[in-house]
Scaffold this active site. Structure first.
Site, PDB file in Angstrom:
ATOM      1  N   ASP A   1       9.741   8.727  -4.652  1.00  0.00           N
ATOM      2  CA  ASP A   1       9.995   7.382  -4.116  1.00  0.00           C
ATOM      3  C   ASP A   1      10.038   6.357  -5.262  1.00  0.00           C
ATOM      4  OD1 ASP A   1       9.930   5.414  -1.725  1.00  0.00           O
ATOM      5  OD2 ASP A   1       8.249   4.743  -2.957  1.00  0.00           O
TER       6      ASP A   1
ATOM      7  N   VAL B   1       9.554  -0.492   9.918  1.00  0.00           N
ATOM      8  CA  VAL B   1      10.309  -1.575   9.285  1.00  0.00           C
ATOM      9  C   VAL B   1      11.203  -2.285  10.307  1.00  0.00           C
ATOM     10  CG1 VAL B   1      11.952  -2.150   7.469  1.00  0.00           C
ATOM     11  CG2 VAL B   1      10.236  -0.383   7.063  1.00  0.00           C
TER      12      VAL B   1
ATOM     13  N   GLY C   1       4.677  -1.569   4.154  1.00  0.00           N
ATOM     14  CA  GLY C   1       4.154  -2.065   5.429  1.00  0.00           C
ATOM     15  C   GLY C   1       5.195  -2.900   6.152  1.00  0.00           C
TER      16      GLY C   1
ATOM     17  N   LYS D   1      13.204   3.935  -6.680  1.00  0.00           N
ATOM     18  CA  LYS D   1      13.138   2.479  -6.897  1.00  0.00           C
ATOM     19  C   LYS D   1      13.442   2.135  -8.363  1.00  0.00           C
ATOM     20  CE  LYS D   1       9.761   2.040  -3.174  1.00  0.00           C
ATOM     21  NZ  LYS D   1       8.323   2.176  -2.853  1.00  0.00           N
TER      22      LYS D   1
ATOM     23  N   GLU E   1      17.118  -5.797  -1.060  1.00  0.00           N
ATOM     24  CA  GLU E   1      15.854  -6.295  -1.618  1.00  0.00           C
ATOM     25  C   GLU E   1      14.654  -5.463  -1.149  1.00  0.00           C
ATOM     26  OE1 GLU E   1      15.347  -9.240  -3.846  1.00  0.00           O
ATOM     27  OE2 GLU E   1      13.746  -7.774  -3.967  1.00  0.00           O
TER      28      GLU E   1
ATOM     29  N   GLU F   1       5.956   7.616   3.056  1.00  0.00           N
ATOM     30  CA  GLU F   1       7.276   8.083   3.447  1.00  0.00           C
ATOM     31  C   GLU F   1       7.136   9.169   4.518  1.00  0.00           C
ATOM     32  OE1 GLU F   1      10.272   6.751   2.121  1.00  0.00           O
ATOM     33  OE2 GLU F   1       8.672   5.379   1.623  1.00  0.00           O
TER      34      GLU F   1
ATOM     35  N   ARG G   1      16.579   6.018  19.212  1.00  0.00           N
ATOM     36  CA  ARG G   1      16.615   7.338  19.851  1.00  0.00           C
ATOM     37  C   ARG G   1      15.619   7.447  20.995  1.00  0.00           C
ATOM     38  NH1 ARG G   1      16.745  10.745  14.456  1.00  0.00           N
ATOM     39  NH2 ARG G   1      14.863   9.524  14.304  1.00  0.00           N
TER      40      ARG G   1
ATOM     41  N   GLY H   1       8.750  -3.492  -1.695  1.00  0.00           N
ATOM     42  CA  GLY H   1       8.465  -4.129  -0.401  1.00  0.00           C
ATOM     43  C   GLY H   1       8.746  -5.616  -0.388  1.00  0.00           C
TER      44      GLY H   1
HETATM   45  N1  HSE Z   1       6.256   4.804   0.828  1.00  0.00           N
HETATM   46  C1  HSE Z   1       6.568   3.590   0.154  1.00  0.00           C
HETATM   47  C2  HSE Z   1       5.353   3.125  -0.626  1.00  0.00           C
HETATM   48  C3  HSE Z   1       6.984   2.553   1.158  1.00  0.00           C
HETATM   49  O1  HSE Z   1       4.253   3.619  -0.365  1.00  0.00           O
HETATM   50  O2  HSE Z   1       5.492   2.302  -1.502  1.00  0.00           O
HETATM   51  C4  HSE Z   1       7.605   1.339   0.558  1.00  0.00           C
HETATM   52  O3  HSE Z   1       8.786   1.641  -0.108  1.00  0.00           O
END
Ligand code: HSE
Length: 433
Positions: free
Chosen positions: A199, A14, A300, A203, A127, A188, A45, A132
């Site tokens: 995940d 990202v 992505g 959201k 956002e 992830e 890093r 995404g």
């Molecule tokens: N791992 C998440 C997905 C990435 O596949 O939707 C985007 O938030």
């Protein structure tokens, strides 16, 4: 006007995408904001020879970066809870605006972070944390602001949708598709977050908070993943005219709010049923406008960077045009609704797909339908499949019923002498208002 100065923390999929997008579209972004955006610091890093970091200070000391006077906006795109939480709090205390894609952090610690942001008159924009590249946060907060939102249902994990699509269309194995999703940068860091629904629950927590004006309550989201979905049930669902999708659903019910993430049968003619691959989509039912659907890439580098940079542009506009330099959108604008309880999954109401594998015994079908009818469960369709090994799969679709009644019925059906193996139960939504 002097440039707005940016620190980007993390240059992975990202962060690298954000840097490239800001560099590639610099002239266009300047035209839209009236100001140049200058990246002054990156928090990394390891070296990133693949990126153009000319003239940008590089450091692994994130707390030091966010205290620097030549930083106006901190862009946190490293993910994870620690040290992101501490670094963002420090940034806020130093009066920095914050842009983040970190759904886990906001879903689990957002109430404290937004309060700190309000106390210091700065914004946290997020956002990119949901769906995404789809601007769904702005849609709910701005575009649908006049409406009472009744429910929303979304495919909000690209990796999970990619896996279900490839399994259904190409007969690929779960593990094989997951590996590809990881290589493409969709998954992830811990892919169980994708396949077990965590995940998507992060959201959904964020979406429900802005849709219903409730505090973030990640711990109250009922969450089921896709790891138990088999090719057999995908096929039976298709025979009945349904697709199995992993949905996040937030709905106002008379007794409270349903927050749930689980595999769901939806009619194959529904647009959501035809959202495939890594694409996300969110269907919002609002009282004035009716249903509206938002579709696009949910994961992505490019799509996520698109959302991050849009937030940066918003903040640049805000701090350029408000007198006191503070953001214009209150972060903790929870409405009076906030004391509406979140329902436990036993209190939630959905339809069901059931598969009961039984021995071929006289009366077993009657036993099953009697148990369902005693619990007040209405059968919408029933199908006896051809014998598989020594068992007969019986597939049943039901009308919506409160889950506690279904649990009671399933316990009794499971205990029938003819029942073999564990009953498969997948929820079903018609998604009609
Ligand atoms: N791992 C998440 C997905 C990435 O596949 O939707 C985007 O938030």
């Amino acid at each position: 006007m002097k440039p707005v100065r940016l620190a980007i923390l993390g240059l992975g999929t990202v962060g690298g995408g954000v840097l490239k997008l800001l560099q590639e579209n610099a002239a266009e972004i300047k035209r839209r904001t009236g100001r140049e955006i200058q990246i002054t610091h990156v928090g990394i890093r390891r070296p990133h020879p693949e990126l153009n970091l000319d003239g940008i200070a590089q450091s692994a000391d994130l707390l030091d970066i966010v205290r620097q006077p030549d930083v106006d906006i901190v862009v946190e795109v490293m993910g994870g809870i620690h040290p992101a939480n501490e670094v963002i709090l420090e940034a806020i205390k130093h009066g920095k605006q914050v842009v983040t894609a970190n759904k886990a952090l906001l879903a689990e610690h957002g109430n404290e972070l937004f309060k700190a942001a309000d106390d210091h008159a700065v914004q946290i924009a997020y956002e990119a944390a949901v769906a995404g590249g789809i601007p769904i946060i702005k849609v709910i907060r701005e575009g649908l602001a006049a409406n009472h939102i009744e429910w929303l249902a979304g495919i909000i994990n690209g990796t999970g949708n990619f896996i279900l699509t490839e399994m259904r269309e190409k007969g690929r194995t779960f593990e094989d598709v997951l590996k590809e999703a990881q290589e493409l940068g969709y998954a992830e860091a811990d892919p169980t977050f994708d396949v077990e629904g965590i995940d998507a629950a992060h959201k959904l927590t964020l979406l429900a908070s802005i849709a219903f004006g409730i505090p973030l309550q990640f711990d109250k989201v009922y969450t089921e993943g896709i790891s138990k979905i088999t090719a057999q049930d995908v096929k039976y669902a298709e025979e009945l005219g349904f697709r199995i999708k992993h949905l996040g659903i937030a709905r106002r019910a008379p007794q409270g709010i349903e927050l749930r993430v689980h595999p769901t049968l939806i009619p194959e003619e529904q647009l959501l049923a035809n959202v495939n691959g890594v694409k996300n989509a969110v269907l919002v039912q609002a009282n004035a406008v009716g249903p509206t659907l938002y579709y696009g890439a949910g994961a992505g580098a490019g799509p996520t960077a698109s959302a991050v940079v849009a937030d940066i542009i918003d903040i640049v506009r805000d701090i350029s045009y408000t007198e006191d330099g503070a953001g214009t959108i209150p972060q903790l604008a929870f409405e009076a609704l906030s004391d509406v309880g979140i329902l436990s999954h036993e209190e939630m109401t959905t339809g069901y797909y059931l598969r009961v594998d039984v021995e071929d015994q006289t009366g077993v079908l009657a036993d099953i339908t009697t148990i369902l009818s005693r619990e007040g469960i209405s059968i919408d369709a029933i199908m006896q499949q051809p014998r598989l090994k020594d068992l007969i799969p019986i597939v049943i679709l039901t009308d919506p019923i409160v889950e506690s009644k279904m649990e009671t019925a399933l316990t009794k059906i499971q205990a029938l002498p003819a029942t073999r193996g564990e009953i498969v139960r997948i929820r079903l939504e018609s998604l009609e208002s």
